[in-house]
Design an enzyme around this catalytic site. Structure first.
Site, mmCIF file in Angstrom:
data_model
loop_
_atom_site.group_PDB
_atom_site.id
_atom_site.type_symbol
_atom_site.label_atom_id
_atom_site.label_comp_id
_atom_site.label_asym_id
_atom_site.label_seq_id
_atom_site.Cartn_x
_atom_site.Cartn_y
_atom_site.Cartn_z
ATOM 1 N N TRP A 159 0.831 -1.206 0.000
ATOM 2 C CA TRP A 159 0.000 0.000 0.000
ATOM 3 C C TRP A 159 0.861 1.250 0.000
ATOM 4 C CZ3 TRP A 159 -0.316 4.129 3.347
ATOM 5 C CH2 TRP A 159 -1.415 4.978 3.214
ATOM 6 N N HIS A 160 2.022 1.173 0.646
ATOM 7 C CA HIS A 160 2.850 2.360 0.789
ATOM 8 C C HIS A 160 3.500 2.799 -0.517
ATOM 9 C CE1 HIS A 160 2.426 1.615 5.116
ATOM 10 N NE2 HIS A 160 2.801 2.859 5.274
ATOM 11 N N GLY A 161 3.662 1.916 -1.459
ATOM 12 C CA GLY A 161 4.249 2.369 -2.704
ATOM 13 C C GLY A 161 4.616 1.245 -3.637
#
Length: 478
Positions: free
Chosen positions: A325-327
């Site tokens: 989700w973060h990248g």
């Protein structure tokens, strides 16, 4: 528009004055004003992506009504699937399409096949991960019959797009924020003053701590091969302080700003670096994201209801997805897996709920055991931040390799940051004393008016003295 910008310093008081001085102080007009202000706030970044935000809002608003009004379970499910598919489709395209293309091309190349991954750069709409999750939680809760859909589009659009939380959270729930949007609000002096206190503390953490640490950590992470192992360790520590000051500082500013307008947002940080194990850390860090994955992914997968092996599987899925989700980078995936692996021993031996009580309960200082646990937990988290911050897996390996070299025992390259160390000590000292509060300045224990206001002015002057233009928040890229 950044919180730490001259534009926001002009924008906020104008909206605040107009909001509380509206000729007709009805919730309808207050919400319209806030929605217009929120769209203006978002459009200052790139007005072209306002259409995507509005479309996503319309999609989930209409899907929620259709899910609620469908006579059959099949109809309800079809509308849910449509909403989830379209939302995640946009998120996948803007955030992950390039990553998948490049990864596939690298896979082909590694097997001796010629591959071309040239493609147009896709601009990531700021805040898309956050407002997408706002909308998904809304349709999920309607599908589960936890809430009924609102029929007022303005109210729903404000729930999704309220400018303090729009671009970097916290990730709100309709069960918490939407009722506040719908009910009348009146000005409360004490609440507004407390909001300003929390904003001041957030600006201190962002401008003084985070941006100051970034000036040291960023060059080291950009070229780790040119630094000694001891300097790499110091760089990792500075990044640990940077990301905490940056993200929790943003959350403090967001919560404080919302309180100026009569809203209470979800608490997103609870002094996580005082955690005594990894499980406690994740109950204190980015709380709104952790709870979102728990409610909408972990529990639907079965949670801990079907034996230890499936609980382990579900836990690793949550941490892996959280990392992704973060990248769009393998470093984030590995970072998520790393934290999952740290969590597993606590889960296997039923120790993941061991440290749910307050640290140093009834005492000024922690016990030796608690202090040791905090140091170990912080060290493990900081090792993970190296993965999180590294540009790619190769540089992460280079960074760890440098730390493991003989140069670890040399003196680190360090000069000109003595004042920053003092500010970091000041930050954690105040937060330790106020760790039972909602934020560090909520109940500042300075009895005398002059001393208390002297503290406020000191923090303000430090922010002004250390201000750097165009210093974005780290989580804007997510």
């Amino acid at each position: 528009m950044l919180f730490n910008s001259i534009e926001f310093a002009l924008f906020l008081p104008i909206v605040f004055i107009l909001y509380w001085l509206l000729p007709k102080k009805t919730v309808k007009y207050q919400n319209i004003l806030l929605l217009v202000a929120s769209y203006f706030f978002y459009g200052c970044w790139d007005w072209r992506f306002l259409g995507l935000l509005v479309f996503s809002t319309l999609l989930d608003f209409y899907s929620g009504l259709q899910i609620h009004n469908s006579k059959s379970q099949g109809g309800r499910k079809r509308w849910l699937i449509a909403s989830v598919t379209i939302n995640l489709g946009f998120l996948a395209y803007f955030k992950y399409f390039g990553f998948f293309v490049e990864s596939f091309a690298e896979l082909l190349s590694s097997n001796g096949l010629q591959a071309y991954s040239n493609m147009l750069d896709i601009i990531l709409p700021i805040g898309i991960s956050f407002y997408t999750f706002h909308g998904l939680s809304y349709v999920f809760d309607i599908y589960r019959r936890k809430i009924k859909p609102t029929t007022n589009f303005i109210d729903y659009a404000l729930f999704v797009s309220f400018f303090p939380l729009l671009v970097a959270g916290p990730i709100e729930r309709a069960t918490h924020l939407l009722p506040q949007v719908e009910r009348p609000r009146s000005f409360e002096y004490c609440k507004a003053v407390d909001g300003l206190r929390q904003m001041l503390w957030g600006f201190f953490k962002k401008v003084v701590i985070a941006d100051g640490c970034a000036a040291y950590a960023s060059p080291i992470f950009s070229d780790p091969g040119n630094y000694s192992g001891s300097t790499l360790v110091v760089g990792a520590l500075f990044f640990a302080f940077q990301i905490y000051g940056d993200f929790s500082g943003y959350s403090d500013i967001a919560l404080g700003t919302a309180r100026l307008f009569g809203f209470e947002l979800l608490k997103n940080f609870n002094f996580p670096y005082f955690s005594r194990d990894i499980a406690e850390f994740w109950r204190r860090w980015h709380i709104s994201l952790s709870s979102w994955f728990k409610d909408y992914l972990y529990y639907p997968l079965g949670g801990s209801r079907f034996g230890k092996l499936k609980t382990i599987r579900n836990t690793m899925i949550i941490f892996t997805v959280s990392g992704f989700w973060h990248g769009a980078n393998w470093t984030f995936v590995v970072w998520g897996i790393y934290h999952g692996l740290l969590f597993l021993p606590l889960l296997i031996f039923d120790k993941n709920r061991k440290n749910v009580g307050p640290e140093a309960a009834g005492r000024l200082l922690p016990t030796i055991r608690e202090a040791f646990q905090m140091i170990v937990t912080f060290t493990l988290v900081t090792i993970g931040w190296i993965l999180f911050r590294a540009e790619n897996i190769t540089k992460a390996g280079q960074y760890f390799g440098g730390i493991a070299s003989k140069s670890l025992f040399s003196l680190p390259l360090y000069s000109g940051y003595q004042a920053l160390i003092l500010f970091i000590v000041l930050m954690f000292g105040i937060e330790w004393l106020e760790r039972r509060s909602n934020h560090a300045l909520e109940r500042l224990r300075l009895r005398y008016f002059v001393v208390r206001w002297g503290m406020y002015l000191l923090l303000l002057m430090l922010c002004l003295a250390n201000y750097r233009q165009n210093q974005e928040f780290i989580y804007f890229q997510f």
